[in-house]
Write a protein that holds these residues in place. Structure first.
Motif, mmCIF file in Angstrom:
data_model
loop_
_atom_site.group_PDB
_atom_site.id
_atom_site.type_symbol
_atom_site.label_atom_id
_atom_site.label_comp_id
_atom_site.label_asym_id
_atom_site.label_seq_id
_atom_site.Cartn_x
_atom_site.Cartn_y
_atom_site.Cartn_z
ATOM 1 N N THR A 245 -5.495 -13.888 -18.243
ATOM 2 C CA THR A 245 -4.289 -13.818 -19.075
ATOM 3 C C THR A 245 -4.551 -12.940 -20.285
ATOM 4 O O THR A 245 -5.666 -12.860 -20.787
ATOM 5 C CB THR A 245 -3.851 -15.209 -19.595
ATOM 6 O OG1 THR A 245 -4.902 -15.780 -20.368
ATOM 7 C CG2 THR A 245 -3.473 -16.134 -18.458
ATOM 8 N N ASP A 246 -3.473 -12.302 -20.759
ATOM 9 C CA ASP A 246 -3.552 -11.522 -21.986
ATOM 10 C C ASP A 246 -3.386 -12.481 -23.174
ATOM 11 O O ASP A 246 -3.249 -13.695 -22.974
ATOM 12 C CB ASP A 246 -2.523 -10.382 -21.961
ATOM 13 C CG ASP A 246 -1.089 -10.813 -22.238
ATOM 14 O OD1 ASP A 246 -0.810 -12.020 -22.405
ATOM 15 O OD2 ASP A 246 -0.224 -9.929 -22.283
ATOM 16 N N PRO A 247 -3.401 -11.976 -24.411
ATOM 17 C CA PRO A 247 -3.303 -12.872 -25.567
ATOM 18 C C PRO A 247 -2.039 -13.746 -25.616
ATOM 19 O O PRO A 247 -2.043 -14.794 -26.269
ATOM 20 C CB PRO A 247 -3.347 -11.916 -26.761
ATOM 21 C CG PRO A 247 -4.128 -10.747 -26.262
ATOM 22 C CD PRO A 247 -3.711 -10.599 -24.817
ATOM 23 N N ASP A 248 -0.976 -13.357 -24.931
ATOM 24 C CA ASP A 248 0.252 -14.153 -24.918
ATOM 25 C C ASP A 248 0.407 -14.982 -23.653
ATOM 26 O O ASP A 248 1.464 -15.549 -23.410
ATOM 27 C CB ASP A 248 1.478 -13.247 -25.110
ATOM 28 C CG ASP A 248 1.599 -12.819 -26.558
ATOM 29 O OD1 ASP A 248 2.122 -13.625 -27.360
ATOM 30 O OD2 ASP A 248 1.137 -11.724 -26.891
ATOM 31 N N GLY A 249 -0.623 -15.038 -22.838
ATOM 32 C CA GLY A 249 -0.573 -15.842 -21.629
ATOM 33 C C GLY A 249 0.075 -15.164 -20.437
ATOM 34 O O GLY A 249 0.316 -15.812 -19.420
ATOM 35 N N HIS A 250 0.364 -13.865 -20.534
ATOM 36 C CA HIS A 250 0.914 -13.149 -19.378
ATOM 37 C C HIS A 250 -0.192 -13.041 -18.329
ATOM 38 O O HIS A 250 -1.259 -12.496 -18.618
ATOM 39 C CB HIS A 250 1.426 -11.766 -19.770
ATOM 40 C CG HIS A 250 2.543 -11.793 -20.753
ATOM 41 N ND1 HIS A 250 3.796 -12.281 -20.443
ATOM 42 C CD2 HIS A 250 2.610 -11.398 -22.050
ATOM 43 C CE1 HIS A 250 4.581 -12.181 -21.493
ATOM 44 N NE2 HIS A 250 3.886 -11.649 -22.490
ATOM 45 N N PRO A 251 0.046 -13.557 -17.115
ATOM 46 C CA PRO A 251 -1.018 -13.556 -16.100
ATOM 47 C C PRO A 251 -1.144 -12.225 -15.364
ATOM 48 O O PRO A 251 -0.155 -11.597 -15.013
ATOM 49 C CB PRO A 251 -0.576 -14.669 -15.141
ATOM 50 C CG PRO A 251 0.910 -14.713 -15.269
ATOM 51 C CD PRO A 251 1.229 -14.300 -16.681
#
Length: 151
Positions: free
Chosen positions: A124-130
């Motif tokens: 995941t990226d820092p915003d939780g986008h998988p």
């Protein structure tokens, strides 16, 4: 009397992610190696060359407002979509996952054999986008970094 118009040519050109901290997200995607373009936009919006559709980052609340959607509550569970980083080999999948985690990504799922004959893992990226990192049968990655699908 209405005139029939030709169907438009379908295309996916930009994927825009809503982010909480655009400065941190710009740093994260730059660290992953995506080339930032149109830097004149500063921190209002960020665009990255991905070798295919453009990846854009835009403040979460502003993106929600622009799309006429509620900003809250922000989902902390699956959002119904993933991004993919297709690879040429299983070793590349392992290397990408290790690299992404080293640059601040969260590891969602370690690389593993899939039931369809592929090999994949998730971060995941820092915003939780998988993001799925994957090598899959019938999907090749060319020298142009684009995926090429079998007929």
């Amino acid at each position: 009397m209405s005139r029939e118009l030709p169907a438009p040519v379908p295309r996916l050109t930009v994927i825009t992610l809503g982010v909480s901290d655009i400065r941190a997200s710009i740093a994260f995607y730059t660290a992953l190696g995506f080339a930032r373009r149109l830097k004149a936009t500063g921190e209002a919006v960020a665009f990255f060359d991905t070798g295919g559709p453009v990846l854009a980052l835009f403040p979460w609340d502003q993106l929600a407002a622009d799309a006429n959607l509620a900003d809250k509550p922000r989902p902390s569970t699956f959002r119904g979509m993933t991004l993919a980083w297709n690879c040429r080999t299983r070793e590349e999948v392992d290397a990408v996952l290790e690299f992404a985690v080293g640059e601040g990504a969260g590891l969602l799922k370690a690389a593993h054999e899939t039931d369809y004959g592929g090999y994949s893992g998730y971060f995941t990226d820092p915003d939780g986008h998988p993001w799925e990192v994957v090598v899959a049968p019938g999907i090749e990655v060319g020298d142009d970094r684009r995926v090429h699908l079998a007929e």
